[in-house]
Structure formats: C-alpha cells, structure tokens
Write a protein that holds these residues in place. Structure first.
Motif, short mmCIF file in Angstrom:
data_model
loop_
_atom_site.label_atom_id
_atom_site.label_comp_id
_atom_site.label_asym_id
_atom_site.label_seq_id
_atom_site.Cartn_x
_atom_site.Cartn_y
_atom_site.Cartn_z
N GLU A 176 -4.07 -10.88 -12.59
CA GLU A 176 -4.95 -10.44 -11.50
C GLU A 176 -6.38 -10.26 -12.02
O GLU A 176 -6.61 -10.02 -13.21
CB GLU A 176 -4.45 -9.15 -10.82
CG GLU A 176 -4.06 -8.01 -11.72
CD GLU A 176 -2.66 -8.17 -12.24
OE1 GLU A 176 -2.55 -8.76 -13.34
OE2 GLU A 176 -1.70 -7.70 -11.63
N VAL B 88 -8.01 -14.21 -12.24
CA VAL B 88 -7.70 -15.34 -11.34
C VAL B 88 -8.87 -15.62 -10.38
O VAL B 88 -9.08 -16.76 -9.96
CB VAL B 88 -6.38 -15.07 -10.56
CG1 VAL B 88 -6.53 -13.96 -9.54
CG2 VAL B 88 -5.85 -16.33 -9.88
N HIS C 152 -10.89 -8.94 1.77
CA HIS C 152 -11.90 -8.81 0.69
C HIS C 152 -12.63 -10.13 0.55
O HIS C 152 -12.07 -11.19 0.76
CB HIS C 152 -11.32 -8.26 -0.60
CG HIS C 152 -10.21 -9.05 -1.22
ND1 HIS C 152 -10.40 -9.87 -2.29
CD2 HIS C 152 -8.90 -9.11 -0.94
CE1 HIS C 152 -9.26 -10.40 -2.63
NE2 HIS C 152 -8.32 -9.97 -1.83
N ILE D 148 -4.22 -16.24 -4.02
CA ILE D 148 -2.87 -16.12 -4.60
C ILE D 148 -1.90 -15.44 -3.63
O ILE D 148 -0.75 -15.87 -3.49
CB ILE D 148 -2.92 -15.39 -5.97
CG1 ILE D 148 -1.57 -15.48 -6.66
CG2 ILE D 148 -3.39 -13.95 -5.85
CD1 ILE D 148 -1.60 -15.09 -8.13
N THR E 169 -8.44 -3.65 -2.33
CA THR E 169 -8.69 -4.68 -3.34
C THR E 169 -10.17 -5.03 -3.41
O THR E 169 -10.71 -5.29 -4.49
CB THR E 169 -7.87 -5.94 -2.99
OG1 THR E 169 -6.50 -5.55 -2.95
CG2 THR E 169 -8.03 -7.03 -4.01
N VAL F 65 -12.23 -5.54 -6.88
CA VAL F 65 -12.77 -6.89 -7.13
C VAL F 65 -14.30 -6.80 -7.25
O VAL F 65 -14.91 -7.41 -8.14
CB VAL F 65 -12.36 -7.88 -6.01
CG1 VAL F 65 -13.13 -9.18 -6.10
CG2 VAL F 65 -10.86 -8.17 -6.10
N GLY G 136 -1.80 -6.20 -9.25
CA GLY G 136 -2.67 -6.33 -8.08
C GLY G 136 -4.07 -5.81 -8.38
O GLY G 136 -4.52 -5.81 -9.53
O1 PMV Z 1 -4.27 -6.18 -4.71
P1 PMV Z 1 -3.55 -7.47 -4.46
O2 PMV Z 1 -2.17 -7.53 -4.98
O3 PMV Z 1 -3.73 -8.03 -3.11
O4 PMV Z 1 -4.12 -8.55 -5.45
C1 PMV Z 1 -5.41 -8.78 -5.70
C2 PMV Z 1 -5.46 -9.74 -6.81
C3 PMV Z 1 -6.84 -9.92 -7.35
O5 PMV Z 1 -6.74 -10.86 -8.41
C4 PMV Z 1 -7.39 -8.62 -7.88
C5 PMV Z 1 -7.78 -10.45 -6.27
C6 PMV Z 1 -7.44 -11.86 -5.84
O6 PMV Z 1 -7.95 -12.25 -4.78
O7 PMV Z 1 -6.75 -12.62 -6.53
#
Ligand code: PMV
Length: 308
Positions: A15, A18, A140, A146, A187, A191, A271
């Motif tokens: 995470e 990516v 976001h 992903i 998120t 981010v 995440g």
């Molecule tokens: O918080 P989650 O599981 O929705 O994942 C976010 C994953 C990140 O790499 C932090 C953001 C992304 O868009 O990939």
C-alpha cells in the motif's frame, strides 16, 4: 428485482507505494460483503436507501459528486439511459467503512452490477471495474485502482497501476488474521500525507517505494513457493517502511506487536493506515491465541481469512 454482492479486500503488501507505480498484492475477503438490491418503486424517482450510513434520499437531492449518486449516474450514462425507470437502490454492507477493507469499492461494484442488470444490460467486469475506479476517485483523489480491481474480480491480484490485471498462484494456503483498531481513517488523508513527504524529498521516497516494490515481488514468490516463514518476515519489513511513511499509529503498532508476541509469523498495517486495520500471518491452530492477544491489545474486531 436484481441483487449483487461484492466482497471486501485487504492489501497484503505494497500500500501507498502502489500509488507511485510499484506493485502491490491484495486478496478478497469474502467474510464481509456489500449487497445492492434494485427494485421497482411506485412512488416515482430514484431512491437510495442505505441504513448502515443513515441515508434515505432521492437521487436528485444528492450532490452529483456524492459517491453513491455518482456511481448511479455513471451507470445511466454508460448505458445511454436518459429517462431511468423509477426504482429503489437498497444497500447493505457488513464491511466496516473507512477502515482499509475496501467498503467504498465493494458498494460501487455491487451497485453497478445490480443496477445494470435491473436495466437489462448487465455490464462486463472490465466496465464494472472502470466505473468503480471513477467512483474511487471521489473517495480519494489519486486512487491506484487496486481496491476496485480486487473487488470486481474477487481474486488475489498482483497489481500495478494502469497495467493489465495479474492474478497469482498460491503455493500453500495461509491464514490471515485481520485486527481492526476501530478508528476510522480516511484513505484520502494518509495518501495526502505521503504525497507531502514525497513532494518535499522525491529521491528519498522513491528509494523507499522501490524497496517496498522489492518486498512485494519477494512476497509474491514466497506465496507461490508456499514459504510462509519468509512471508512473515516480509510483512514485518513492509510494516517498518510504512512506519517511516508516517502512516502507522500507536494503536496499529500495539496490535502489530501483540500479534508478533503471541506467535504470529509477521504483521503489518493494511490499507491506508493511521487507523483501520492491521493483518497478521498466523498458523491456523494459533489463530485463537493471536485473536485473544489482539483483543487485549485493543482490537475492536478480528476477522480470520484463508488465502487459497
Ligand atoms: O485504505 P484502503 O485499503 O482503501 O487502501 C488504500 C491503499 C493505498 O495504497 C494507500 C491507496 C491506493 O489507492 O492504492
């Protein structure tokens, strides 16, 4: 009436990096689901009922960039429907929101499938994925894609932004314990925080992201070989880099420590971080002990999932 369900997901590795073009590994979590049911209504208009988030509203009353409204509008426009029939979109979800389990993507995918089927033109996976990705941008600003990919295909994926989807082979099934901090953490914020760090010192953070990418690649190979011990070490290494990115928190670190001390083979946040979930690699027979340790260290919920 049409119904569609989509699973939650967890990111196993990669995470944040990516978002900057490095690979990540993610798997569906079928123990939690979002379900959309679309039915005709006689009162007219398009109603959205989502009791989980206390929402009961007519589509026309929601701002066009409201994620649920935007998904519904995107289905109508993809199918070139200018006068949609009166209907009610009813949403139910057991996926905790804003916690890294992909609830936004699952809700989008379930709506897109149920609504396009209700309109007599079920959309293929590729289009479902593309529309769900558009909706993710409202949750976001710079999603990697992903979440919508794992949730749409409901398969383990080795994901690189804007590259064709690759699934991977699991050499030996393994067990993941998910521990929730109970802290809801958007998120978008984590981010954004990583983006600020990156903007202030790109060479340094590019190196960190590259190191994460190597961990992800090694993890994929360890999963294919069924090398669980190595997978645990790689989780620990990935967590350390996420701590450096400032996306862990006291609560997440406590759960990660508790999991390791109670016999997990490795643990990390999963995440966006700063709340949400952590994951631990556990031996099946040791899972109850790790779950107890996580609860005493403050976990509000634990979910066990098997990756096979
Ligand atoms: O918080 P989650 O599981 O929705 O994942 C976010 C994953 C990140 O790499 C932090 C953001 C992304 O868009 O990939």
């Amino acid at each position: 009436m049409t119904t569609s369900s989509a699973p939650g997901k967890i990111i196993l590795f990669g995470e944040h990096a990516v978002v900057y073009g490095r690979p990540a590994l993610a798997v569906p979590v079928t123990q939690v689901q979002a379900t959309a049911t679309v039915s005709e209504n006689s009162r007219g208009g398009i109603m959205i009922e989502a009791p989980n988030i206390n929402l009961s509203a007519e589509l026309s009353r929601l701002a066009p960039d409201h994620p649920l409204a935007a998904v519904i509008h995107s289905v109508f426009s993809t199918l070139s429907i200018s006068n949609p029939p009166a209907c009610t979109v009813y949403l139910q979800s057991t996926i905790p929101v804003a916690s890294g389990l992909g609830s936004g993507a699952a809700v989008s995918v379930a709506i897109i499938r149920a609504l396009s089927a209700f309109l007599g033109q079920p959309l293929p996976d590729e289009q479902v994925n593309a529309l769900a990705f558009e909706a993710e941008k409202l949750y976001h600003d710079t999603p990697s894609g992903i979440d919508n990919t794992v949730v749409t295909y409901s398969k383990p994926v080795y994901f690189i932004k804007r590259k064709p989807i690759k699934t991977f082979h699991v050499g030996a099934p393994f067990t993941i314990m998910i521990g929730g901090t109970g802290i809801s953490a958007p998120t978008k914020e984590s981010v954004g925080a990583v983006r600020k760090l990156w903007e202030a010192d790109k060479p340094r953070w590019e190196k960190v992201f590259t190191r994460v990418g190597e961990i992800v690649w090694n993890a994929r190979q360890a999963i294919e070989r069924g090398d669980i011990a190595e997978l645990g070490r790689l989780m620990d290494a990935n967590h350390a880099l996420l701590q450096a990115m400032t996306v862990s928190s006291v609560e997440l670190d406590q759960l990660v420590e508790a999991a390791r001390n109670s016999g997990a083979l490795g643990a990390k946040l999963s995440g966006g971080g700063r709340g949400g979930n952590m994951i631990a690699l556990v031996e099946k027979e040791n899972a109850p002990e790790v779950a107890r340790a996580l609860s005493s260290a403050g976990a509000k919920r634990t979910i066990v999932t098997q990756v096979a």
